[in-house]
Design a protein around this motif. Structure first.
Motif, PDB file in Angstrom:
ATOM      1  N   LEU A 120       0.835  -1.209   0.000  1.00  0.00           N
ATOM      2  CA  LEU A 120       0.000   0.000   0.000  1.00  0.00           C
ATOM      3  C   LEU A 120       0.865   1.253   0.000  1.00  0.00           C
ATOM      4  O   LEU A 120       0.596   2.210  -0.740  1.00  0.00           O
ATOM      5  CB  LEU A 120      -0.939   0.002   1.209  1.00  0.00           C
ATOM      6  CG  LEU A 120      -2.356  -0.541   0.946  1.00  0.00           C
ATOM      7  CD1 LEU A 120      -2.322  -2.019   0.591  1.00  0.00           C
ATOM      8  CD2 LEU A 120      -3.257  -0.313   2.159  1.00  0.00           C
ATOM      9  N   ALA A 121       1.914   1.248   0.822  1.00  0.00           N
ATOM     10  CA  ALA A 121       2.802   2.409   0.860  1.00  0.00           C
ATOM     11  C   ALA A 121       3.450   2.627  -0.504  1.00  0.00           C
ATOM     12  O   ALA A 121       3.602   3.772  -0.955  1.00  0.00           O
ATOM     13  CB  ALA A 121       3.862   2.212   1.940  1.00  0.00           C
ATOM     14  N   GLY A 122       3.823   1.541  -1.162  1.00  0.00           N
ATOM     15  CA  GLY A 122       4.420   1.649  -2.488  1.00  0.00           C
ATOM     16  C   GLY A 122       3.473   2.207  -3.528  1.00  0.00           C
ATOM     17  O   GLY A 122       3.902   2.772  -4.541  1.00  0.00           O
ATOM     18  N   GLU A 123       2.153   2.039  -3.284  1.00  0.00           N
ATOM     19  CA  GLU A 123       1.135   2.584  -4.189  1.00  0.00           C
ATOM     20  C   GLU A 123       0.754   4.017  -3.827  1.00  0.00           C
ATOM     21  O   GLU A 123      -0.171   4.577  -4.415  1.00  0.00           O
ATOM     22  CB  GLU A 123      -0.111   1.698  -4.155  1.00  0.00           C
ATOM     23  CG  GLU A 123       0.094   0.301  -4.700  1.00  0.00           C
ATOM     24  CD  GLU A 123       0.193   0.279  -6.212  1.00  0.00           C
ATOM     25  OE1 GLU A 123      -0.216   1.270  -6.858  1.00  0.00           O
ATOM     26  OE2 GLU A 123       0.691  -0.732  -6.764  1.00  0.00           O
ATOM     27  N   GLY A 124       1.442   4.589  -2.859  1.00  0.00           N
ATOM     28  CA  GLY A 124       1.177   5.967  -2.487  1.00  0.00           C
ATOM     29  C   GLY A 124       0.077   6.155  -1.460  1.00  0.00           C
ATOM     30  O   GLY A 124      -0.347   7.297  -1.203  1.00  0.00           O
ATOM     31  N   VAL A 125      -0.401   5.066  -0.861  1.00  0.00           N
ATOM     32  CA  VAL A 125      -1.456   5.167   0.162  1.00  0.00           C
ATOM     33  C   VAL A 125      -0.810   5.576   1.487  1.00  0.00           C
ATOM     34  O   VAL A 125       0.156   4.945   1.935  1.00  0.00           O
ATOM     35  CB  VAL A 125      -2.187   3.819   0.330  1.00  0.00           C
ATOM     36  CG1 VAL A 125      -3.201   3.905   1.476  1.00  0.00           C
ATOM     37  CG2 VAL A 125      -2.875   3.422  -0.968  1.00  0.00           C
ATOM     38  N   PRO A 126      -1.330   6.611   2.148  1.00  0.00           N
ATOM     39  CA  PRO A 126      -0.789   7.005   3.460  1.00  0.00           C
ATOM     40  C   PRO A 126      -1.287   6.055   4.551  1.00  0.00           C
ATOM     41  O   PRO A 126      -2.071   6.422   5.437  1.00  0.00           O
ATOM     42  CB  PRO A 126      -1.327   8.431   3.644  1.00  0.00           C
ATOM     43  CG  PRO A 126      -2.605   8.451   2.869  1.00  0.00           C
ATOM     44  CD  PRO A 126      -2.392   7.528   1.684  1.00  0.00           C
ATOM     45  N   VAL A 127      -0.798   4.831   4.506  1.00  0.00           N
ATOM     46  CA  VAL A 127      -1.303   3.790   5.390  1.00  0.00           C
ATOM     47  C   VAL A 127      -0.662   3.898   6.764  1.00  0.00           C
ATOM     48  O   VAL A 127       0.515   4.236   6.913  1.00  0.00           O
ATOM     49  CB  VAL A 127      -1.050   2.396   4.772  1.00  0.00           C
ATOM     50  CG1 VAL A 127       0.442   2.116   4.600  1.00  0.00           C
ATOM     51  CG2 VAL A 127      -1.731   1.306   5.583  1.00  0.00           C
ATOM     52  N   ARG A 128      -1.465   3.602   7.771  1.00  0.00           N
ATOM     53  CA  ARG A 128      -1.001   3.487   9.148  1.00  0.00           C
ATOM     54  C   ARG A 128      -1.561   2.181   9.697  1.00  0.00           C
ATOM     55  O   ARG A 128      -2.764   1.949   9.606  1.00  0.00           O
ATOM     56  CB  ARG A 128      -1.478   4.660  10.009  1.00  0.00           C
ATOM     57  CG  ARG A 128      -0.971   6.024   9.546  1.00  0.00           C
ATOM     58  CD  ARG A 128       0.510   6.202   9.848  1.00  0.00           C
ATOM     59  NE  ARG A 128       1.006   7.513   9.427  1.00  0.00           N
ATOM     60  CZ  ARG A 128       1.549   7.774   8.261  1.00  0.00           C
ATOM     61  NH1 ARG A 128       1.657   6.805   7.367  1.00  0.00           N
ATOM     62  NH2 ARG A 128       1.960   8.975   7.957  1.00  0.00           N
ATOM     63  N   VAL A 129      -0.690   1.340  10.252  1.00  0.00           N
ATOM     64  CA  VAL A 129      -1.104   0.032  10.756  1.00  0.00           C
ATOM     65  C   VAL A 129      -0.953   0.002  12.272  1.00  0.00           C
ATOM     66  O   VAL A 129       0.114   0.341  12.797  1.00  0.00           O
ATOM     67  CB  VAL A 129      -0.271  -1.095  10.121  1.00  0.00           C
ATOM     68  CG1 VAL A 129      -0.678  -2.457  10.698  1.00  0.00           C
ATOM     69  CG2 VAL A 129      -0.412  -1.094   8.605  1.00  0.00           C
ATOM     70  N   TYR A 130      -2.003  -0.403  12.959  1.00  0.00           N
ATOM     71  CA  TYR A 130      -1.976  -0.578  14.413  1.00  0.00           C
ATOM     72  C   TYR A 130      -2.148  -2.066  14.717  1.00  0.00           C
ATOM     73  O   TYR A 130      -3.195  -2.651  14.409  1.00  0.00           O
ATOM     74  CB  TYR A 130      -3.073   0.252  15.077  1.00  0.00           C
ATOM     75  CG  TYR A 130      -2.757   1.723  15.098  1.00  0.00           C
ATOM     76  CD1 TYR A 130      -2.202   2.317  16.223  1.00  0.00           C
ATOM     77  CD2 TYR A 130      -2.964   2.508  13.967  1.00  0.00           C
ATOM     78  CE1 TYR A 130      -1.869   3.672  16.228  1.00  0.00           C
ATOM     79  CE2 TYR A 130      -2.638   3.858  13.964  1.00  0.00           C
ATOM     80  CZ  TYR A 130      -2.093   4.428  15.103  1.00  0.00           C
ATOM     81  OH  TYR A 130      -1.762   5.775  15.097  1.00  0.00           O
ATOM     82  N   ILE A 131      -1.101  -2.657  15.290  1.00  0.00           N
ATOM     83  CA  ILE A 131      -1.130  -4.062  15.699  1.00  0.00           C
ATOM     84  C   ILE A 131      -1.437  -4.086  17.189  1.00  0.00           C
ATOM     85  O   ILE A 131      -0.631  -3.637  18.014  1.00  0.00           O
ATOM     86  CB  ILE A 131       0.198  -4.768  15.391  1.00  0.00           C
ATOM     87  CG1 ILE A 131       0.458  -4.755  13.879  1.00  0.00           C
ATOM     88  CG2 ILE A 131       0.190  -6.193  15.926  1.00  0.00           C
ATOM     89  CD1 ILE A 131       1.819  -5.316  13.484  1.00  0.00           C
ATOM     90  N   VAL A 132      -2.603  -4.604  17.528  1.00  0.00           N
ATOM     91  CA  VAL A 132      -3.125  -4.527  18.894  1.00  0.00           C
ATOM     92  C   VAL A 132      -3.156  -5.932  19.494  1.00  0.00           C
ATOM     93  O   VAL A 132      -3.747  -6.851  18.918  1.00  0.00           O
ATOM     94  CB  VAL A 132      -4.546  -3.931  18.902  1.00  0.00           C
ATOM     95  CG1 VAL A 132      -5.077  -3.818  20.332  1.00  0.00           C
ATOM     96  CG2 VAL A 132      -4.556  -2.569  18.216  1.00  0.00           C
TER      97      VAL A 132
END
Length: 265
Positions: free
Chosen positions: A99-111
């Motif tokens: 996703l980051a490589g596609e330009g998406v400003p992704v944020r992942v939270y591992i809970v």
């Protein structure tokens, strides 16, 4: 009466051996996968339930995102569950990298944390995976958090990803669905019961990182799809997977004098 949640482990431990030796009248499983190998005939299946809480309001969502310091366009992906290798965190990280490589400003939270002494080494291994993922600055590992904070994280999120390689049910999936959060999951046993692909969430083949990333990418680019899947997911849980429905099914088994097989579909 046994209520079996997880599949029997390979090689029974001391407690498992003791339990198998005890007399019992009935065994209940949460899905067929949870009772594989149990030497009992006519095992009823009672699917677990969750509470259907009040919906998340726009104000609650805005407050939750502000508390995390998120930008308006950030695409927030939540992953909830105890920390074990079979939960598939490496696949989550691979999808985030795509996703980051596609330009998406992704944020992942591992809970979640390492619970019950299972795989106590794994959190450190996960930290190493995050550090080597190429998206470490986009990944936040919270550890165990109490229930009110979990709701706040759901409120801030845009999607839940569930990449478990084996899953008898998936309470984290059901709880996200109950809060109208769209789900992308590997099509293990539990998620395949909970989610109707394309109607109340998205399922992809187990272990298929490309399909996982593509499905998340589709949600990132289509807010209307997120809304439609999320609302359908909440309605599905409210109809089929509530605590009240689970309790009624178990009560019915207790009340059956003949202990006839009972299955809620």
């Amino acid at each position: 009466l046994w209520h079996r949640y997880d599949p029997p482990p390979p090689g029974l431990g001391a407690l498992e051996r003791l339990a198998h030796a005890l007399p019992r009248d009935r065994v209940i499983g949460i899905t067929p996968a949870s009772v594989e190998g149990i030497p009992v005939r006519d095992v009823p299946i009672v699917l677990p339930g969750v509470e259907v809480p009040p919906p998340i309001s726009p104000a609650e969502r805005a407050e939750a995102r502000a508390a995390l310091g998120l930008a308006p366009g950030d695409f927030v992906v939540l992953n909830v569950g105890r920390l074990q290798a079979f939960k598939g965190h490496r696949h989550v990280l691979a999808a985030a990298r795509r996703l980051a490589g596609e330009g998406v400003p992704v944020r992942v939270y591992i809970v979640g944390g390492a619970l019950f002494g299972m795989e106590p080494h794994y959190p450190a291994e996960l930290d190493r995976m995050v550090a080597a993922s190429g998206v470490a600055d986009r990944v936040h590992r919270t550890g165990y958090v109490p229930e009110p904070e979990v709701r706040r994280l759901h409120a801030a999120a845009d999607a839940l990803v569930h990449a478990a390689l084996a899953e008898p049910f998936g309470l984290a999936v059901a709880e996200a669905m109950a809060l109208a959060l769209p789900v992308v999951a590997f099509a293990a046993v539990g998620p395949s019961i909970l989610v109707e692909h394309g109607a109340s969430g998205l399922l992809v083949p187990v272990g298929d990182e490309t399909a996982l990333a593509e499905s998340l990418l589709g949600l990132a680019r289509d807010p209307s799809l997120r809304s439609r899947l999320g609302q359908a997911a909440r309605a599905r849980v409210a109809c089929r997977f509530t605590n009240a429905a689970m309790a009624r099914a178990i009560e019915a088994i207790y009340e059956e004098g003949s202990w006839a097989t009972y299955s809620r579909r």
